[in-house]
Design an enzyme around this catalytic site. Structure first.
Site, PDB file in Angstrom:
ATOM      1  N   GLU A   4      -9.568   8.948  -4.243  1.00 59.80           N
ATOM      2  CA  GLU A   4      -9.528   7.849  -3.270  1.00 59.80           C
ATOM      3  C   GLU A   4      -8.106   7.315  -3.075  1.00 59.80           C
ATOM      4  O   GLU A   4      -7.724   6.951  -1.959  1.00 59.80           O
ATOM      5  CB  GLU A   4     -10.471   6.733  -3.717  1.00 59.80           C
ATOM      6  CG  GLU A   4     -11.938   7.156  -3.680  1.00 59.80           C
ATOM      7  CD  GLU A   4     -12.908   6.076  -4.127  1.00 59.80           C
ATOM      8  OE1 GLU A   4     -14.119   6.338  -4.096  1.00 59.80           O
ATOM      9  OE2 GLU A   4     -12.469   4.970  -4.512  1.00 59.80           O
ATOM     10  N   ASN A  27     -19.964  -6.242   1.612  1.00 62.77           N
ATOM     11  CA  ASN A  27     -19.811  -6.729   0.243  1.00 62.77           C
ATOM     12  C   ASN A  27     -18.354  -6.921  -0.178  1.00 62.77           C
ATOM     13  O   ASN A  27     -18.018  -6.818  -1.346  1.00 62.77           O
ATOM     14  CB  ASN A  27     -20.588  -5.848  -0.749  1.00 62.77           C
ATOM     15  CG  ASN A  27     -20.092  -4.424  -0.798  1.00 62.77           C
ATOM     16  OD1 ASN A  27     -19.220  -4.044  -0.029  1.00 62.77           O
ATOM     17  ND2 ASN A  27     -20.619  -3.641  -1.716  1.00 62.77           N
ATOM     18  N   TYR A  46     -16.592   8.152   2.639  1.00 61.67           N
ATOM     19  CA  TYR A  46     -17.922   7.875   2.089  1.00 61.67           C
ATOM     20  C   TYR A  46     -18.833   9.102   2.131  1.00 61.67           C
ATOM     21  O   TYR A  46     -20.059   8.951   2.107  1.00 61.67           O
ATOM     22  CB  TYR A  46     -18.569   6.713   2.847  1.00 61.67           C
ATOM     23  CG  TYR A  46     -18.074   5.346   2.381  1.00 61.67           C
ATOM     24  CD1 TYR A  46     -18.244   4.938   1.063  1.00 61.67           C
ATOM     25  CD2 TYR A  46     -17.460   4.463   3.252  1.00 61.67           C
ATOM     26  CE1 TYR A  46     -17.811   3.698   0.619  1.00 61.67           C
ATOM     27  CE2 TYR A  46     -17.022   3.210   2.827  1.00 61.67           C
ATOM     28  CZ  TYR A  46     -17.204   2.838   1.503  1.00 61.67           C
ATOM     29  OH  TYR A  46     -16.778   1.615   1.068  1.00 61.67           O
ATOM     30  N   HIS A  98     -14.290  -2.888  -2.322  1.00 63.09           N
ATOM     31  CA  HIS A  98     -14.690  -1.597  -2.883  1.00 63.09           C
ATOM     32  C   HIS A  98     -13.939  -1.389  -4.196  1.00 63.09           C
ATOM     33  O   HIS A  98     -12.819  -1.873  -4.357  1.00 63.09           O
ATOM     34  CB  HIS A  98     -14.316  -0.472  -1.912  1.00 63.09           C
ATOM     35  CG  HIS A  98     -14.438   0.905  -2.493  1.00 63.09           C
ATOM     36  ND1 HIS A  98     -15.644   1.566  -2.597  1.00 63.09           N
ATOM     37  CD2 HIS A  98     -13.505   1.727  -3.036  1.00 63.09           C
ATOM     38  CE1 HIS A  98     -15.443   2.744  -3.173  1.00 63.09           C
ATOM     39  NE2 HIS A  98     -14.158   2.866  -3.439  1.00 63.09           N
ATOM     40  N   LYS A 112     -12.592  -5.210   2.405  1.00 59.23           N
ATOM     41  CA  LYS A 112     -13.337  -4.651   3.542  1.00 59.23           C
ATOM     42  C   LYS A 112     -13.252  -5.566   4.778  1.00 59.23           C
ATOM     43  O   LYS A 112     -12.835  -6.728   4.677  1.00 59.23           O
ATOM     44  CB  LYS A 112     -14.786  -4.432   3.122  1.00 59.23           C
ATOM     45  CG  LYS A 112     -14.944  -3.399   1.997  1.00 59.23           C
ATOM     46  CD  LYS A 112     -16.407  -3.092   1.768  1.00 59.23           C
ATOM     47  CE  LYS A 112     -16.590  -2.074   0.658  1.00 59.23           C
ATOM     48  NZ  LYS A 112     -18.004  -1.681   0.504  1.00 59.23           N
TER      49      LYS A 112
HETATM   50  P1  CMP Z   1     -18.848   0.495  -2.045  1.00 60.94           P
HETATM   51  O1  CMP Z   1     -18.481   0.067  -3.418  1.00 60.94           O
HETATM   52  O2  CMP Z   1     -17.766   0.550  -1.039  1.00 60.94           O
HETATM   53  O3  CMP Z   1     -19.549   1.931  -2.109  1.00 60.94           O
HETATM   54  C1  CMP Z   1     -20.498   2.370  -1.202  1.00 60.94           C
HETATM   55  C2  CMP Z   1     -20.896   1.296  -0.234  1.00 60.94           C
HETATM   56  O4  CMP Z   1     -22.115   1.535   0.447  1.00 60.94           O
HETATM   57  C3  CMP Z   1     -21.163   0.019  -1.001  1.00 60.94           C
HETATM   58  O5  CMP Z   1     -19.976  -0.507  -1.496  1.00 60.94           O
HETATM   59  C4  CMP Z   1     -21.886  -0.803   0.039  1.00 60.94           C
HETATM   60  O6  CMP Z   1     -21.003  -1.376   0.993  1.00 60.94           O
HETATM   61  C5  CMP Z   1     -22.697   0.281   0.731  1.00 60.94           C
HETATM   62  N1  CMP Z   1     -24.078   0.313   0.223  1.00 60.94           N
HETATM   63  C6  CMP Z   1     -24.509   0.793  -0.956  1.00 60.94           C
HETATM   64  N2  CMP Z   1     -25.854   0.666  -1.062  1.00 60.94           N
HETATM   65  C7  CMP Z   1     -26.263   0.106   0.094  1.00 60.94           C
HETATM   66  C8  CMP Z   1     -27.543  -0.269   0.595  1.00 60.94           C
HETATM   67  N3  CMP Z   1     -28.652  -0.077  -0.126  1.00 60.94           N
HETATM   68  N4  CMP Z   1     -27.594  -0.822   1.821  1.00 60.94           N
HETATM   69  C9  CMP Z   1     -26.479  -0.993   2.552  1.00 60.94           C
HETATM   70  N5  CMP Z   1     -25.228  -0.657   2.126  1.00 60.94           N
HETATM   71  C10 CMP Z   1     -25.123  -0.122   0.910  1.00 60.94           C
END
Ligand code: CMP
Length: 133
Positions: A127, A113, A50, A116, A10
């Site tokens: 995806e 984070n 998303y 993904h 990311k």
């Molecule tokens: P990802 O695995 O890409 O899938 C969905 C994404 O939404 C997740 O990683 C995070 O980056 C984001 N995400 C999920 N839950 C939250 C949350 N509670 N607050 C902010 N971002 C979130």
């Protein structure tokens, strides 16, 4: 049986120059990289990717974050690739992630984070088609 999953490095991890370290861990954990591309998502593309999270409080900030910089989309192959990659990356929230997982090492928040991972074989196919077809 060998299967595939989608990994994304990311914008936070790209910005922090963690691409090389994350790819090293991908290979260390035994995945083969069969496809890889660097790109910057457009807003509509991030919203589509998303779309399952549309309506959640974090949806708009998540889309803005995902279009804030380049990302690296990677097709990973291994036995049981979806579950194995999710184990390697750790929990969505880096504070909850196990020691040694990619998010524990490189992520700074639930949103930023670092990586993904697809959450099922069905979504992995959708995806991977999104980025590679
Ligand atoms: P990802 O695995 O890409 O899938 C969905 C994404 O939404 C997740 O990683 C995070 O980056 C984001 N995400 C999920 N839950 C939250 C949350 N509670 N607050 C902010 N971002 C979130």
């Amino acid at each position: 049986m060998i299967s595939q999953t989608l990994a994304i490095i990311k914008p936070d991890a790209v910005e922090n120059k963690f691409i090389g370290k994350i790819i090293t861990l991908i290979e260390f954990h035994g995945f083969a990289i069969s496809k890889m591309r660097m790109l910057r998502l457009k807003k509509e593309e991030a919203q589509k990717f998303y779309s399952i999270h549309r309506g959640k409080p974090f949806f708009d900030p998540l889309v803005d974050f995902m279009i804030s910089g380049d990302i690296v989309a990677i097709c990973l192959e291994s036995e049981n690739a979806v579950d194995k990659w999710r184990e390697v990356i750790g929990a969505t929230d880096p504070e909850m992630a196990k020691e040694g997982t990619i998010r524990k090492i490189f992520a700074s928040s639930k949103q930023c984070n670092a990586v993904h991972g697809s959450d099922s074989n069905e979504n992995a196919k959708i995806e991977l088609d999104f980025f590679f077809n």
